[in-house]
Structure formats: C-alpha cells, structure tokens
Design an enzyme around this catalytic site. Structure first.
Site, short mmCIF file in Angstrom:
data_model
loop_
_atom_site.label_atom_id
_atom_site.label_comp_id
_atom_site.label_asym_id
_atom_site.label_seq_id
_atom_site.Cartn_x
_atom_site.Cartn_y
_atom_site.Cartn_z
N HIS A 124 14.91 -1.67 23.35
CA HIS A 124 14.15 -2.06 22.14
C HIS A 124 13.34 -3.37 22.05
O HIS A 124 13.97 -4.26 21.42
CB HIS A 124 15.53 -2.11 21.09
N MET A 128 3.43 8.92 9.23
CA MET A 128 2.13 8.22 9.55
C MET A 128 2.03 7.05 8.49
O MET A 128 1.31 6.92 7.95
CB MET A 128 0.98 9.07 8.95
N GLU A 146 22.71 1.44 21.19
CA GLU A 146 21.99 0.60 21.83
C GLU A 146 23.21 -0.58 22.17
O GLU A 146 23.71 -1.26 21.21
CB GLU A 146 21.06 -0.21 21.22
N ARG A 176 13.91 4.98 15.63
CA ARG A 176 15.24 4.60 15.68
C ARG A 176 15.91 5.79 16.59
O ARG A 176 15.66 7.02 16.60
CB ARG A 176 15.78 4.90 14.27
C1 DGY Z 1 12.32 -3.24 13.45
O1 DGY Z 1 12.00 -4.63 13.24
O2 DGY Z 1 12.73 -2.60 12.58
C2 DGY Z 1 12.44 -3.18 14.96
O3 DGY Z 1 13.11 -2.10 15.39
C3 DGY Z 1 13.05 -4.27 15.56
O4 DGY Z 1 12.04 -5.45 15.90
#
Ligand code: DGY
Length: 321
Positions: A287, A155, A268, A239
C-alpha cells in the site's frame, strides 16, 4: 482555550508542526496503529483527531470519546475506515485529502501493470534466487502493452490519470465503468463507458479505482474473473475489499487470468499464510501508492488544515459528504 487533539501516527512535519504549534496534541509514537482501546483512551475528551486508514472510527468510538469531538481528519483520500453517516448524525465533521495523491497513485497503477504484464516478479526472483542461467528465447514471455484495451473500473480522478498515462503513452483504447457518464473523458481519451461485464470481456488490462462500499465489496469475485480474458492483467490500487481474494487466487493459479498487481489487500498486511503471497504471477506492494515526498507532505498539510478548521468551527478544506 487550547484545543486537545490526538494524532494516531507520526505524519510529515509539513502538517504535524502546525498541529503541534496550535493545539495541545498527543502523537501516537509507534509504527503500528494504536489498538481500539488505546485509540479511545487517547481521543477521549479531544476536540479533534487525525486518523489513518487503519483506525476504525465508528459509533462505539464516538460513544466512548464523548461529545467534545468536532472533527475526524483522515490522512487519506479514502475514508472507508470511518462511519461517516454516524459522524454526520453527531455533528462531527470528517475531512480527507483528495487530489494530491492522484498522480502518485496513477504512477503506481502503471508500474504494477508493467510489472505484472512483463513478469517482473518472476524475473527478480530468478536473479535473487541465483537461477539466472542464460538469455532464453522462450523465457519470461509477457503481455504487450501497445494499442491494447484498458478497462478502468471507477473513472474518478485517479482512474482518469491512469487512463491518460496508458492512452497517451501506449496508445491504449479505454473502456470504463462509472456511476455517471464522463463526456469530457470520452472526448479527451476517446473512451467508452460500458457495462461491467463488457469491460471484463473486452479488456486486456483491468485497473480498479472505485471506492469501497457495499456495492463494490467483492465485485471482483469468481464470476467476474471467469468473464476476463486468460491473457488479462488485473490491477488494484483502490481497496483490497473490492476483491474476493480466494477467487483471485483461483483465477491466477488456474490460468483464468494472466497476472495481477496489487497495492492493496484485505487485510493489510496480507497474512503470511495467504497463498497470494507465493504466486509468482501476483505482484504485491505494501500500500505505497501515495508514498512520494510531495503527496505525503501535501496530505499532511491538508490533514492539518482540516483538523485546525474543524476544531475552530470553520469549514474544512476538504470535507467528505
Ligand atoms: C488513500 O489515501 O486513501 C490511500 O489509500 C493511502 O494514501
């Protein structure tokens, strides 16, 4: 003396122009990331680097680039690509870009939730494949959103923004897990902090917003998916490493859960052979959660601020602990 920096990809001019104006900088021009060897070659002797999630910054990198390096400015809020303890040990500052992608990421979490709950991938494929026969009373029946239960795992800022959208927009009841209590969120959203297993068992939608660390790696494994409702929708904009993807595939293909929406995978891109790619109840995006004009421009500005401050021994605008 002009400072030398390496920027590992083209980033928006909102930040890049200032870096170009104030430093002697090399920008990696390709779409794909530099290999570790090329990254090191270009960063060797630099005072600062701007990096992306796809650039691994670890002890070997620090050893190879030399003691001149003062700052690693990550063009992201997440920094699991960087060994921060190792950077701290060497006195290298690490910067990130929080806050400015909170809304864009929460929007994609909600978009994925809608798409996965309402079987939009199947609908789109049906149209593209020219299989659309007629309006079918029993076709494409998905999950309702109104007044269902939302489980937020993590959160923080993005978890809260997602919860706000779904609570005030669809009247969802909010459960969450978090390292510490969040009384202000409890008051604002009538939310309840619960144990992970209770969240899994009670939630109609589970949305992941935790960072990736040794405790959260593969926290969504076979055991976790088994505890979820068979009507549950699983969303991950955090992630990919938080999920055991074999277990997710098993859960989706055996009906242990209803569907999933992923903006992140591990690795990825997801390999062509990954069976998740073929699952019609799995909506996968490449992503893109922070990919809006204002988020990416603001990320570039902060990345530039962090870099320029770091190479001049000033405090970073956002330094990771
Ligand atoms: C981040 O900023 O960690 C995102 O996953 C990509 O913008």
């Amino acid at each position: 003396m002009t400072k030398r920096v390496f920027v590992t990809r083209q980033i928006p001019v909102a930040g890049l122009d200032r870096i170009r104006a104030e430093t002697d900088c090399v920008v990696w021009p390709e779409r794909l990331p530099p290999s570790p060897e090329i990254l090191i070659e270009n960063a060797r002797g630099c005072d600062g680097v701007v990096t992306l999630l796809s650039d691994r910054i670890d002890a070997a990198f620090f050893d190879a680039v030399g003691p001149q390096l003062k700052v690693v400015s990550n063009f992201a809020v997440g920094y699991n690509n960087i060994d921060v303890a190792e950077a701290n040990r060497r006195g290298v500052k690490v910067g990130n870009t929080p806050d400015v992608l909170t809304d864009s990421t929460a929007d994609i979490a909600v978009g994925l939730l809608l798409a996965a709950a309402r079987r939009m991938r199947e609908g789109l494929e049906n149209v593209v494949q020219k299989e659309w026969l007629t309006w079918e009373p029993m076709g494409f029946i998905g999950q309702d959103l109104k007044a269902r239960t939302l489980g937020i795992v993590g959160m923080g800022r993005i978890g809260q923004a997602t919860a706000r959208r779904l609570h005030f927009g669809w009247g969802m009841k909010v459960l969450y897990t978090s390292r510490s209590p969040r009384p202000e969120v409890d008051r604002e959203l009538g939310a309840t902090r619960v144990e992970f297993s209770e969240l899994l068992a009670q939630s109609d939608f589970v949305s992941v917003h935790t960072d990736l660390n040794p405790q959260t790696t593969h926290m969504f494994n076979a055991d976790a998916f088994r505890q979820m409702k068979d009507t549950a929708v699983f969303i991950n904009t955090a992630r990919g490493g938080v999920v055991d993807q074999d277990a997710l595939h098993e859960a989706l293909s055996t009906g242990q859960i209803f569907s999933a929406g992923l903006d992140v995978t591990d690795p990825e891109p997801l390999p062509d052979a990954s069976p998740l790619r073929a699952m019609s109840n799995c909506v996968i995006l490449p992503h893109i959660a922070s990919a809006t004009v204002s988020s990416r421009n603001a990320m570039a500005e902060i990345a530039a601020d962090n870099l320029l401050a770091g190479i001049s021994d000033r405090p970073l605008r956002h330094q990771v602990p």
